[in-house]
Structure formats: structure tokens, C-alpha cells
Design a protein around this motif. Structure first.
Motif, mmCIF file in Angstrom:
data_model
loop_
_atom_site.group_PDB
_atom_site.id
_atom_site.type_symbol
_atom_site.label_atom_id
_atom_site.label_comp_id
_atom_site.label_asym_id
_atom_site.label_seq_id
_atom_site.Cartn_x
_atom_site.Cartn_y
_atom_site.Cartn_z
ATOM 1 N N UNK A 296 0.815 -1.219 0.000
ATOM 2 C CA UNK A 296 0.000 0.000 0.000
ATOM 3 C C UNK A 296 0.846 1.267 0.000
ATOM 4 N N UNK A 297 2.153 1.126 0.219
ATOM 5 C CA UNK A 297 3.028 2.297 0.278
ATOM 6 C C UNK A 297 3.020 3.056 -1.043
ATOM 7 N N UNK A 298 2.805 2.363 -2.124
ATOM 8 C CA UNK A 298 2.830 2.993 -3.446
ATOM 9 C C UNK A 298 1.601 3.860 -3.718
ATOM 10 N N UNK A 299 0.532 3.647 -2.962
ATOM 11 C CA UNK A 299 -0.699 4.393 -3.234
ATOM 12 C C UNK A 299 -1.227 5.157 -2.012
ATOM 13 N N UNK A 300 -0.474 5.132 -0.908
ATOM 14 C CA UNK A 300 -0.895 5.844 0.293
ATOM 15 C C UNK A 300 0.336 6.427 0.979
#
Length: 334
Positions: A296-300
Motif C-alpha cells: 500500500x506504500x505505493x498508493x498511500x
């Protein structure tokens, strides 16, 4: 006519005019095929019970951190007590018991490890406001099911979000959970405090027990009956002034003598240290998080993802993770 539709029609005939009927739900963010057996609120209840977040509650602190006893309350047993009290009130008032139960079972899914101590430290160190009720909404909307969420109905999410002081639920069923949460923790936290030697039965102020009752069961019964008697066939859930003042007085007594006691504060500070160190570590090493969070780091925002990861941990998981990362292993070589 299938079973679900029969239940929906039966609700319209049986429930109070003030009850929220499942046929009037605002629905879900993502439409799904209706179940032939369960109503939407029954389905929400089942989704919560079968979630990983619900199972983790059995190892999350209610008041006393990592107690070595079989009989202390955990966040899970608290949730079950809130559910039982809520359903008793909803049934007596002819309100929607299924909606009430789903809200009650989901209301604390966002609690951190180490109870309110974990919540307090995350609110201090994160660059955004952290409250466990808002985190509960994140759990059911964005964290559960590998980021897909549980896709619950609007009314259940509303009740979960608004079960705390300073928030206002949009249904009477949500108001029931608001009161039931207080009834449950005020009484079972007294019971646990006595079991752990923090309080003696004689410490509880007579000015409150004379009104509410000398035992947990009597106090709970008094509070429940008072709500039923003062809310029946009304568009509001309330207590009488006398019972409400005694209940809030007992709550204040608990804050002073249990929640803010020297022993509780010392243990809470240890929990805060663990939560803070874990948050700081994963901010520097996000790839060490579980894969379902790391992706989720890539989108949040990174701080949002790390906060979610740490907040989801149980006490046991957080303690073991802390030991693994920061406590040296014994070396027995020659």
C-alpha cells in the motif's frame, strides 16, 4: 418469497416506528448480490465476526496490559458484553437488533495494542489525528480483506464511527451502542480492578452504589432498565438524570482511581514506548512490514500505512516484534 425478504417484511410489522428498517438502508459503496437468507445487517454482523481484526481483539488490552490470569477482560470480551447489553436494550425497545449487534461487534476493531495508551501515543507521533473509532472505520473500509475492506452498510459504519463521546450516531441503534459501551466498561473495569487489587469493593463511593447497586450485575440491570423505561416509544435513547449522573460519577471515579492510577500509568508508558519504537522502525524500514501493508506504500502515505500496521497489532504481536527488533538474543558460544 425467499427467507431474507420474509425477514424484511416481518421487520416492517414488528419493529417500532422509530427503528431503522433494513429495507431503508443507504446500502454499500460496492453493490453486491443480496443474500437469500440474511438481511444486509445480518450479513454485516457475519463479515465482522469472520474478520481477522475481530479475532485479534482477544489479544488486545482492555485496561490491564498482558495480565497473567484467565479471567481478565480483553477487547474481545468487552465487545461481546457490549453486544449482549445492546441487543437486550434493542429487543426491549423493538428497535433493529441486527443493526445494533453489527455496530456493537465492530465498534472497537480499530483499537491499538495496549488500549488507550497505544491510541494516545499514535495520536501524538502521527502527523494526523488518531482516534480508535475513526481507525475502526478505516479497518472495515480500507484495511480488512487485504485492503478491500468489508464493504459494510452505511448505517453500521455510521454506528461504529459515532460510538464515542463527541460523536452523534444517525440511528437509535447507534445510540444504544454508545450507552452500552459505557455500561459495559464501567462495570467490568471495576470488576477487573478489584480482581487485580487496584480497588477494594469498599472503595466504590456509596453515593453511586446506593443508586445503581452494590454489585456489577445489579448496576448493569439498573442502567439497562433505566434506559428502557426512559426511551420506550421515543425517538431518543436516554437515561434518567439520576441514573445518568450516578453512571458518569462512577466513570469519573474509574478514571481517577484505575485508568490514571500509578500502576496503570506505569504499564501504559511501557506500552507507549513499544508502539513508538515500532512506528519509528517501520517508518525507516517499510519493507519489513507484512506484504499486505507494504504494497500500500505505493498508493498511500507512508506514515498512514505504518500507523495502520502498528495499530492493527495485538499486544502479544507487538511485544514479540519489539523483542525481535530491539532485544539482543542470548549468545552461548565459547
Amino acid at each position: 418469497m425467499n427467507i431474507r425478504k420474509q425477514k424484511e417484511q416481518e421487520e416492517l410489522k414488528r419493529l417500532s416506528k422509530y427503528a431503522f428498517k433494513v429495507v431503508n438502508t443507504k446500502g454499500r459503496k460496492k453493490e453486491i448480490t443480496p443474500c437469500e437468507i440474511r438481511t444486509d445487517f445480518e450479513r454485516d454482523r457475519d463479515r465482522i465476526i469472520h474478520s481477522k481484526s475481530f479475532r485479534r481483539l482477544k489479544h488486545k488490552t482492555q485496561v490491564f496490559i498482558s495480565p497473567e490470569t484467565d479471567h481478565n477482560r480483553t477487547r474481545l470480551t468487552h465487545t461481546l458484553e457490549v453486544s449482549q447489553i445492546s441487543r437486550s436494550i434493542a429487543r426491549a425497545l423493538c428497535l433493529n437488533e441486527d443493526l445494533t449487534e453489527a455496530i456493537a461487534l465492530g465498534h472497537d476493531l480499530g483499537h491499538t495494542p495496549f488500549g488507550h495508551s497505544g491510541e494516545q501515543i499514535l495520536n501524538e507521533i502521527c502527523p494526523f489525528e488518531f482516534k480508535h473509532n475513526l481507525q475502526s472505520v478505516r479497518v472495515v473500509e480500507e484495511i480488512e480483506s487485504e485492503g478491500k475492506g468489508l464493504n459494510l452498510t452505511y448505517e453500521v459504519i455510521d454506528g461504529i464511527k459515532n460510538h464515542c463521546h463527541g460523536f452523534k450516531p444517525s440511528t437509535l441503534e447507534g445510540e444504544i451502542v454508545f450507552f452500552s459501551d459505557k455500561i459495559a466498561y464501567i462495570n467490568h473495569d471495576i470488576d477487573d480492578a478489584i480482581r487485580f487489587g487496584v480497588l477494594k469493593p469498599s472503595d466504590i463511593p456509596k453515593e453511586y452504589t446506593d443508586i445503581l447497586g452494590e454489585t456489577n450485575s445489579k448496576r448493569i440491570n439498573t442502567m439497562i432498565l433505566d434506559i428502557i423505561n426512559n426511551s420506550y416509544d421515543k425517538n431518543k435513547i436516554k437515561m434518567s438524570d439520576e441514573i445518568f449522573e450516578a453512571t458518569m460519577g462512577l466513570r469519573s471515579f474509574l478514571f481517577k482511581n484505575v485508568y490514571h492510577s500509578k500502576r496503570a500509568m506505569e504499564e501504559g508508558d511501557k506500552g507507549k514506548t513499544i508502539v513508538k519504537r515500532l512506528y519509528e522502525y517501520f517508518m525507516k524500514h517499510p519493507d519489513k512490514m507484512l506484504e499486505e501493508f507494504y504494497v500500500r506504500v505505493n498508493c498511500d502515505n507512508l506514515d498512514r500505512v505504518v500507523c495502520d500496521y502498528v495499530a492493527c497489532m495485538s499486544d502479544i504481536y507487538a511485544i514479540n516484534m519489539y523483542k525481535e527488533l530491539f532485544i539482543p538474543n542470548a549468545y552461548w558460544g565459547m
